[in-house]
Design a protein around this motif. Sequence first.
Motif, short mmCIF file in Angstrom:
data_model
loop_
_atom_site.label_atom_id
_atom_site.label_comp_id
_atom_site.label_asym_id
_atom_site.label_seq_id
_atom_site.Cartn_x
_atom_site.Cartn_y
_atom_site.Cartn_z
N GLU A 122 9.28 15.12 -10.51
CA GLU A 122 9.66 16.50 -10.20
C GLU A 122 10.42 16.54 -8.86
O GLU A 122 11.48 17.14 -8.75
N ASN A 123 9.83 15.88 -7.84
CA ASN A 123 10.54 15.75 -6.56
C ASN A 123 11.44 14.52 -6.67
O ASN A 123 10.96 13.43 -6.94
N ARG A 124 12.74 14.68 -6.47
CA ARG A 124 13.67 13.58 -6.72
C ARG A 124 13.50 12.40 -5.77
O ARG A 124 14.12 11.36 -5.94
N TYR A 125 12.63 12.55 -4.74
CA TYR A 125 12.38 11.43 -3.83
C TYR A 125 10.98 10.82 -4.00
O TYR A 125 10.60 9.95 -3.24
N THR B 186 14.69 1.73 -9.07
CA THR B 186 14.01 3.01 -8.85
C THR B 186 14.11 3.44 -7.38
O THR B 186 14.45 4.59 -7.09
N VAL B 187 13.83 2.52 -6.47
CA VAL B 187 13.89 2.92 -5.06
C VAL B 187 15.33 3.03 -4.56
O VAL B 187 15.66 3.92 -3.78
N LYS C 78 10.07 13.12 15.23
CA LYS C 78 10.49 14.31 14.48
C LYS C 78 10.99 13.80 13.14
O LYS C 78 12.14 13.37 13.04
N TYR C 79 10.11 13.81 12.17
CA TYR C 79 10.53 13.27 10.89
C TYR C 79 10.08 14.13 9.73
O TYR C 79 9.20 14.97 9.85
N GLN C 80 10.76 13.90 8.62
CA GLN C 80 10.46 14.65 7.40
C GLN C 80 10.15 13.61 6.33
O GLN C 80 10.96 12.71 6.09
N LEU C 81 8.98 13.74 5.71
CA LEU C 81 8.64 12.84 4.61
C LEU C 81 9.36 13.35 3.36
O LEU C 81 9.04 14.42 2.86
N LEU C 82 10.35 12.61 2.88
CA LEU C 82 11.14 13.08 1.74
C LEU C 82 10.39 12.87 0.43
O LEU C 82 10.45 13.70 -0.47
N GLY C 83 9.71 11.75 0.33
CA GLY C 83 8.99 11.47 -0.92
C GLY C 83 8.13 10.24 -0.77
O GLY C 83 8.28 9.46 0.18
N GLY D 113 0.80 -1.23 0.00
CA GLY D 113 0.00 0.00 0.00
C GLY D 113 0.83 1.27 0.00
O GLY D 113 0.29 2.35 -0.24
N HIS D 114 2.13 1.17 0.27
CA HIS D 114 2.95 2.37 0.46
C HIS D 114 4.35 2.24 -0.09
O HIS D 114 4.93 1.16 -0.08
N THR D 115 4.85 3.38 -0.57
CA THR D 115 6.25 3.45 -0.95
C THR D 115 6.69 4.83 -0.51
O THR D 115 6.29 5.83 -1.10
N GLN D 116 7.41 4.92 0.59
CA GLN D 116 7.85 6.23 1.01
C GLN D 116 9.20 6.24 1.67
O GLN D 116 9.66 5.22 2.18
N MET D 117 9.81 7.41 1.59
CA MET D 117 11.12 7.58 2.19
C MET D 117 11.02 8.69 3.22
O MET D 117 10.52 9.77 2.94
#
Length: 352
Positions: A212-215, A268-269, A159-164, A147-151
């Motif tokens: 467009e977003n490299r992540y 790709t990942v 304290k996190y930042q969703l990169l892509g 269901g998900h592909t995220q970095m």
Amino acid sequence: MNVLGIESSCDETAASVVADGKVVLSSVVESQIDLHAIYGGVVPEIASRSHLESINPVIDQALDQAFHVKNGISSREVWDQIDAIAVTHGPGLSGSLLIGTLAARTLAWLHDKPLIGVNHVTAHAYVNWLGNDQPKFPALALIVSGGHTQMVLFKDHFKYQLLGQTRDDAIGEAFDKVAKMLGFSYPGGPSVARAAKNGDAKKYQFPKARMENRYDFSFSGLKTAVLRTLQSEIGEGHSFPSHQLSERLSKAQKDNVAASFQYIAVKTVVDAVERAVEQYNPVSFIIGGGVAANQELREQLQQRIPLEISYPSLELCTDNAVMIATLGFYQSGLHEDVVTPHTLSIKPSLAM
Ligand code: KG4
Ligand code: ZN
């Protein structure tokens, strides 16, 4: 602190008891794979009915296993050893989430326990905090599932930042859809990986999406490219139905497509992970989700990422409740995350 974790967001009913976010006292996973296999994917109605049947026995079994329940021990004594209940409240299928959250709310109310709603995707990363050798911050996390592909870059707990993330299909979903075209059994990831072992990964050059977003990621174009290749391999046009492809394909054609698809999906990942490692210089790299079980992914990461990667065991890569109890332990220290049984609601589209 013993946390009872409950998971029912998709097609696994699971419960687990984890001590101090570190030690697994029990883990029970009732998979519905056989029920959905004939349809080639998860049928939400069937999933929620099956959760309803399994949820109580699965929770009972997790408690029995954790505390070695023998005849004569009262339910009261068992529940005295549980300090909190953590449950997946999103993201996931509404009907499925409802069963787990209602069970958790009822038990929390009945036994007067703190209740914590957990994000399933974050939990896939948190399974890496089990044991004594914990990831150090900043930690780069790759979550790859059906269901998900995220970095995500974790600078500290919470304290996190969703990169892509993926803009369309998840990587596991792409494996499942390609498997269906090739006539392989559900879930598709393991079947594609098995066929790929005998195939030539260089036979077909499938495209890699440019974002467009490299992540960010996109896998729907790759899935269409596989479909077009298969149609042209058998001399048919774009209107040829995908469910009739497999009977016209040879084993070698299937193996080669599986290998070429897997190679580029994984690349790709791994390309994105490599870019993030260069840009953010994380101290640790963690991985979670069903696709983390993929051997090609592990090999490409090992070749290209200059960090020690610790992989969760295979049964902790796919959906389980150990990860829910583990993240629940960390959230239990956050006042705002402990909710009353009357207010916890499902969040089918919950983002990280
Ligand atoms: O994490 P998970 O159990 O459920 C979700 O949260 O989605 O992941 C299931 C996904 C499925 O798409 C399945 O095909 C994929 O993980 N998967 C794999 C492998 N094992 C499971 N994909 C590629 N290679 C594998 N070995
Ligand atoms: Zn999952």
